[in-house]
Each structure stands twice: as C-alpha cells, then as structure tokens.
Design an enzyme around this catalytic site. Structure first.
Site, PDB file in Angstrom:
ATOM      1  N   SER A 101       0.841  -1.265  -0.189  1.00  0.00           N
ATOM      2  CA  SER A 101       0.089  -0.031   0.052  1.00  0.00           C
ATOM      3  C   SER A 101       0.916   1.314   0.045  1.00  0.00           C
ATOM      4  CB  SER A 101      -0.820  -0.219   1.236  1.00  0.00           C
ATOM      5  OG  SER A 101      -1.425   1.203   1.431  1.00  0.00           O
TER       6      SER A 101
ATOM      7  N   TYR B  89      -1.809  -0.386  10.986  1.00  0.00           N
ATOM      8  CA  TYR B  89      -2.073  -1.248   9.692  1.00  0.00           C
ATOM      9  C   TYR B  89      -0.593  -0.729   9.010  1.00  0.00           C
ATOM     10  CZ  TYR B  89      -3.815  -1.342   4.862  1.00  0.00           C
ATOM     11  OH  TYR B  89      -3.805  -1.772   3.466  1.00  0.00           O
TER      12      TYR B  89
ATOM     13  N   LYS C  81       2.028  -3.450   6.703  1.00  0.00           N
ATOM     14  CA  LYS C  81       2.381  -3.638   5.395  1.00  0.00           C
ATOM     15  C   LYS C  81       4.051  -3.617   5.402  1.00  0.00           C
ATOM     16  CE  LYS C  81      -1.701  -4.172   3.554  1.00  0.00           C
ATOM     17  NZ  LYS C  81      -1.753  -5.568   2.952  1.00  0.00           N
TER      18      LYS C  81
END
Ligand code: NAD
Ligand code: UFG
Length: 338
Positions: free
Chosen positions: A124, A148, A152
């Site tokens: 991302s 989050y 990643k």
C-alpha cells in the site's frame, strides 16, 4: 499457472480473479470471509461462466494453512488477505499484527514447505506515510503512521528477507494507491461492512440513500481547493497489474516493488463532482474538521510499473465513478446473502 488467491473473496481479490481467469490461469480462492461475503462467489461464477474453486481458510490457523498446502500444488500465490482499516488498527493493533503479519508468516511457511516460490503481495501507499514530495517514487523514504501501515511495511521486509535467503523465491510487492470503481458488469464491487472508512464507498452510499451526507475531512489543506488529494486507481486496472506481476516473476525470476497509481491526484471535491455527474444526482456534503492522521496530497509516480511490468492505468475518474455507481445502484445493500 495454478494460482492461489488468499483473500480472493475481497474487493480487489474478486476483480483480480476475473482478470486471471480471463488470462487462462487456473485460480483457487481462499478466504475466511472476515471482511467479505460468500455472495461474491456466485457473482464470480456469473461473470466467468465457471464454478469458482473455493477453500475456506483462516491464515491465522497455521496447521490448517500447512495442511491445505500439503494437499494442493500451486505455481504462485497472490496475497490479498489482511485487515485494512487504519482507525481500527489504532484501536486493536495486536489483532492487526496477529492477522496480517502472523497470517503472512503462516502463508510463507506453507509456501516454503511445498516449494511454491512465486508471490504477489498487496502492499500500500500507506508505507510512504506523509511523503516529502509528490509524485511519490518507490525509493522515497518509508515511514508509517499507524499499526495497519506498520503491518504492510513489516510484511514487505519479511518477504524481502525471504527472497534474500532463497534465490529461487521471487516476490512482487504492489503498492496500491487508492483503489476505486468496479467491474463493468455491476456484479461485483466494494461492499464495506458498517460505515465506510474510504471516500468512494461513502459517496456511493450517500448517492444510493443509505447515508445522508458526506463529511469532507478538512477544507483547509494546502491543495488546489483545500480538500485532500489522492491518486484513485480503477480496480480493473489494478486487477490487470496482478496478472502482469505474475508474468513478470515467471519470466524474469526477479523481485520487484512498484507503485500502482495513475500518476494524477484529484481532490475530494473533484471526486464528488465527477461522481455527481456520473450518477446524475447531487451528493450532499459538509466540510468538517480534518481526520487525524490524514495528509494533504499523495499521488504516485507509476513509471517503474510501466517499465518493469508494461502496465499503466487506462481508466480515468469518469470510468471509476460510472462503474462504482453501476455496482452500488444495482446492489444498494451490497452482496446478497449466499
Ligand atoms: P478486503 O477486506 O475487501 O479483502 C481482504 C480479504 O481478505 C477479505 O475477503 C477478508 O475476508 C480476507 N481475510 C482477511 N484476513 C484473513 C485471514 N486471516 N484469513 C483468510 N482471509 C482473510 O480488502 P481489499 O480492499 O480487497 O484489499 C486487499 C489487500 O489490498 C489488503 O491486503 C489491503 O491491505 C490492500 N490494500 C487495500 C487498499 C484499499 O484501499 N482497498 C489500499 C492499499 C492496499
Ligand atoms: N475523505 C473524506 N470523507 C470521508 C472519507 C475520506 O473527506 O468520509 C477524504 C480523506 O480525508 C482523504 C480522501 O478522502 O483526503 C481519501 O480518503 P480514503 O480514506 O478514501 O483514503 P486514504 O488515502 O486516506 O487511505 C487509503 C487507505 C489506506 C491506504 C491509502 C493508500 O485507507 O490504508 O488509501 O493506499 F494506505
């Protein structure tokens, strides 16, 4: 190739499934439906004209993952499965570490056990945090601002270490910018549970009458109209990149990390206007305070993906709004119960 799509029942995975089947691959979907609906499988069958091979699987269950790999042969894995809400990750970081990082470790373990050495991973633009300049290139400084994003970044690093330790293991990390839109059939699309966190699904739910009005988070950003600027990328363009990435690892036997975006930023208000035009209806909105953790402007330099994969975005914001609206208006409450 015989390809496993982990998290293939989700928004991006379902669209990638269609493209991969169209390109002649044999594709198996595995998911635990923690953020998706079994109803998607019937829709995928309608689009492709074939039953969808499906395996219920929770990546957190190491034994189940290992047993599944032991019974199957795959040429490659595309790994979409993750929890993806930034806000929720700040409230429940351990759940995010357990699901996203722990699940990925179990998956990599299953792959290693059975000699599966090709991986395409959903990363991302969140790994860039608040970039020092735009457009953002892959060699920009990485900095994450929430759990989050941390997952990643850590997953990219773990995969990188695995590639170093095993010269025959090859991975492509795809750094998605802001996925939007839907398959042109209107049969599949984004179906968030609860209140949407992201802009496009929120606009869709306002347009279809499920929500009264959009809150625009901040009208005082240093951008062209004071609202946040992002690089929205059509989910079918994104889906195609997965097929191109699989071709790349099979052909080049190398590792790669690339941005997937259009290279153009548009503001919240520009997207609202484009959607209102596509849907031929007003989108009521009010400008409210900035959302904590947001940044002013993020858009990609997608030239590396073009050079390495031969990929570039083909669909613009009109197509994203038209297709998102078709999906939402045909399915006002999302997928039917299976
Ligand atoms: P999604 O939630 O629609 O799809 C993810 C799928 O993974 C869901 O079907 C969910 O049920 C499944 N899943 C989650 N945890 C699992 C587990 N432990 N075991 C098995 N299945 C599990 O999300 P999406 O929008 O399709 O995103 C796909 C990937 O792309 C994610 O990794 C996400 O972090 C990443 N990504 C998404 C965006 C975005 O804005 N949509 C942006 C950048 C990156
Ligand atoms: N926005 C609103 N109102 C809303 C939702 C969003 O004004 O109800 C604004 C945001 O402030 C931002 C823009 O719309 O300016 C886009 O917001 P999204 O939440 O749709 O997307 P983000 O760029 O904030 O983040 C998303 C994912 C991240 C991911 C990033 C890049 O949530 O996890 O895209 O891929 F990292």
């Amino acid at each position: 190739m015989r390809i496993l799509l982990c998290g293939g029942a989700g928004y991006i995975g379902a669209h990638a499934y269609v493209v991969l089947v169209e390109r002649g691959h044999e594709v198996i979907v595995a998911d635990n439906f923690s953020n998706s609906s079994p109803g998607v499988l019937g829709r995928l069958q309608q689009i492709t004209g074939q039953p969808v091979p499906f395996q219920p699987l929770d990546l957190r269950d190491r034994e189940a993952v290992s047993g599944f790999f032991g019974r199957q042969h795959f040429d490659a894995v595309v790994h979409f499965a993750a929890l993806k809400s930034v806000g929720e990750s700040c409230e429940r970081p351990l759940d995010y570490f357990h699901n996203n990082i722990g699940g990925t470790l179990n998956l990599l373990h299953g792959m290693q056990q059975t000699g599966v050495r090709r991986l395409v991973f959903s990363s991302s633009a969140t790994v860039y945090g608040d970039p020092a300049s735009v457009p953002v290139r892959e060699d920009a400084r990485l900095q994450v601002t929430n759990p989050y994003g941390r997952t990643k970044l850590v997953m990219e690093e773990l995969i990188g270490d695995l590639c170093l330790s095993d010269p025959d293991f090859h991975a492509v990390n795809l750094r998605y910018f802001n996925p939007a839109g839907a398959h042109a059939s209107g049969l599949i699309g984004e179906d968030p549970g609860g209140v949407p966190n992201n802009l496009m699904p929120y606009i869709c739910q306002v347009a279809v009458g499920r929500r009264e009005r959009l809150s625009v988070f901040g009208g005082d950003w240093p951008t062209l109209d004071g609202t946040g600027v992002r690089d929205y990328i059509h989910v079918m363009d994104l889906a195609r990149a997965h097929a191109d990435a699989l071709d790349f690892v099979a052909r080049e036997r190398r590792n790669l990390t690339v941005n997937l975006g259009t290279g153009h930023g548009i503001s919240v208000l520009q997207l609202v206007k484009a959607f209102a035009d596509a849907a031929a209806r007003d989108i009521p909105y009010q400008v409210v305070a900035r959302r904590p953790g947001d940044v002013a402007e993020v858009y990609a330099d997608p030239s590396l993906a073009h050079r390495m994969l031969g990929w570039r975005a083909e669909l613009g914001v009109e197509a994203m709004c038209r297709d998102a609206w078709r999906w939402q208006s045909l399915n006002p409450q999302g997928y039917p119960a299976a």
